[in-house]
Write a protein that holds these residues in place. Structure first.
Motif, short mmCIF file in Angstrom:
data_model
loop_
_atom_site.label_atom_id
_atom_site.label_comp_id
_atom_site.label_asym_id
_atom_site.label_seq_id
_atom_site.Cartn_x
_atom_site.Cartn_y
_atom_site.Cartn_z
N ASN A 1 0.84 -1.20 0.00
CA ASN A 1 0.00 0.00 0.00
C ASN A 1 0.87 1.25 0.00
O ASN A 1 1.67 1.46 0.90
CB ASN A 1 -0.91 -0.02 1.22
CG ASN A 1 -1.85 1.16 1.26
OD1 ASN A 1 -1.80 2.05 0.42
ND2 ASN A 1 -2.73 1.15 2.24
N GLU A 2 0.68 2.07 -1.00
CA GLU A 2 1.49 3.28 -1.12
C GLU A 2 0.93 4.46 -0.33
O GLU A 2 1.57 5.50 -0.27
CB GLU A 2 1.61 3.67 -2.59
CG GLU A 2 2.35 2.66 -3.39
CD GLU A 2 2.45 3.07 -4.85
OE1 GLU A 2 2.13 4.22 -5.18
OE2 GLU A 2 2.87 2.23 -5.65
N THR A 3 -0.23 4.31 0.24
CA THR A 3 -0.84 5.45 0.91
C THR A 3 -0.78 5.35 2.43
O THR A 3 -1.40 6.14 3.12
CB THR A 3 -2.31 5.61 0.48
OG1 THR A 3 -3.01 4.41 0.81
CG2 THR A 3 -2.42 5.87 -1.01
N SER A 4 -0.05 4.37 2.95
CA SER A 4 0.03 4.26 4.41
C SER A 4 0.76 5.47 4.99
O SER A 4 1.63 6.06 4.35
CB SER A 4 0.71 2.96 4.82
OG SER A 4 2.00 2.91 4.28
N LYS A 5 0.39 5.83 6.19
CA LYS A 5 0.98 7.00 6.83
C LYS A 5 2.33 6.65 7.42
O LYS A 5 2.52 5.57 7.97
CB LYS A 5 0.05 7.53 7.91
CG LYS A 5 -1.24 8.06 7.32
CD LYS A 5 -2.12 8.69 8.36
CE LYS A 5 -3.37 9.17 7.66
NZ LYS A 5 -4.21 9.96 8.47
N GLU B 1 13.99 2.12 7.38
CA GLU B 1 12.90 1.18 7.06
C GLU B 1 11.73 1.79 6.33
O GLU B 1 10.83 1.08 5.91
CB GLU B 1 12.41 0.53 8.35
CG GLU B 1 13.46 -0.33 9.01
CD GLU B 1 12.96 -0.98 10.28
OE1 GLU B 1 11.74 -0.95 10.54
OE2 GLU B 1 13.78 -1.54 11.02
N GLN B 2 11.69 3.11 6.19
CA GLN B 2 10.57 3.70 5.48
C GLN B 2 11.02 4.85 4.60
O GLN B 2 11.96 5.56 4.92
CB GLN B 2 9.46 4.13 6.44
CG GLN B 2 9.85 5.13 7.47
CD GLN B 2 8.69 5.46 8.42
OE1 GLN B 2 7.52 5.19 8.14
NE2 GLN B 2 9.01 6.04 9.53
#
Length: 167
Positions: free
Chosen positions: A114-118, A150-151
């Motif tokens: 999911n590319e829209t996770s915060k 990690e993000q």
């Protein structure tokens, strides 16, 4: 399902509809993004993908020349979802679907996360703002991974991180 010679489907014709579809899709980041899939090619990318996103792998395409490769044989302990489709093709057919000048395989088609996770602001992150060259995105991603980040947060103006040139 274990990776191995069980449940592999063989396709010999470059005129096969799935082969033709994949040949148009691979290397075309906008088409992959529109269809909600990404592709990773090569043994090392495949092994990394299997350790991180095994349940999201939809298809695995193998040139028949890879089946006896010791690195591929060593991957038999990796598992993926029972619904994952495995296709073995002759090297000449595989070359038609690969975006690489010297294709080696395997090619995994997967659903990217999911590319829209915060973002989790309690963890370190890298922010890509307007980096349009996918190769540069890839360099930043590899350096971030090497540094233990990690993000990654990307603006819409940045190249797609799941494109083959970024991976």
């Amino acid at each position: 399902m274990k990776l191995g010679l069980v449940n592999l489907r063989r396709i010999d014709s470059p005129a096969n509809e799935r082969v033709k579809h994949l040949a148009k899709l691979v290397g075309n980041a906008s088409a992959m993004k529109a269809q909600g899939v990404a592709c990773a090619e090569g043994l090392h990318l495949f092994a990394d993908l299997m350790t991180r996103l095994a349940s999201q792998v939809l298809e695995v395409w193998l040139p028949d020349t890879l089946l006896d490769n010791p690195e591929w044989v060593a991957m038999h302990s990796l598992t993926c979802d029972p619904g994952t489709r495995f296709c073995v093709v002759p090297a000449a057919v595989y070359k038609k679907i690969s975006a690489l000048n010297t294709p080696t395989g395997p090619l995994a088609v997967f659903a990217p996360p999911n590319e829209t996770s915060k973002p989790d602001f309690s963890k370190h992150m890298v922010v890509l703002d307007g980096i349009q060259d996918p190769g540069n995105v890839g360099v930043v991603l590899r350096n971030a991974a090497a540094a233990g980040i990690e993000q990654v947060v990307c603006t819409k103006q940045s190249a797609w991180v799941w494109g083959d040139k970024a991976l």
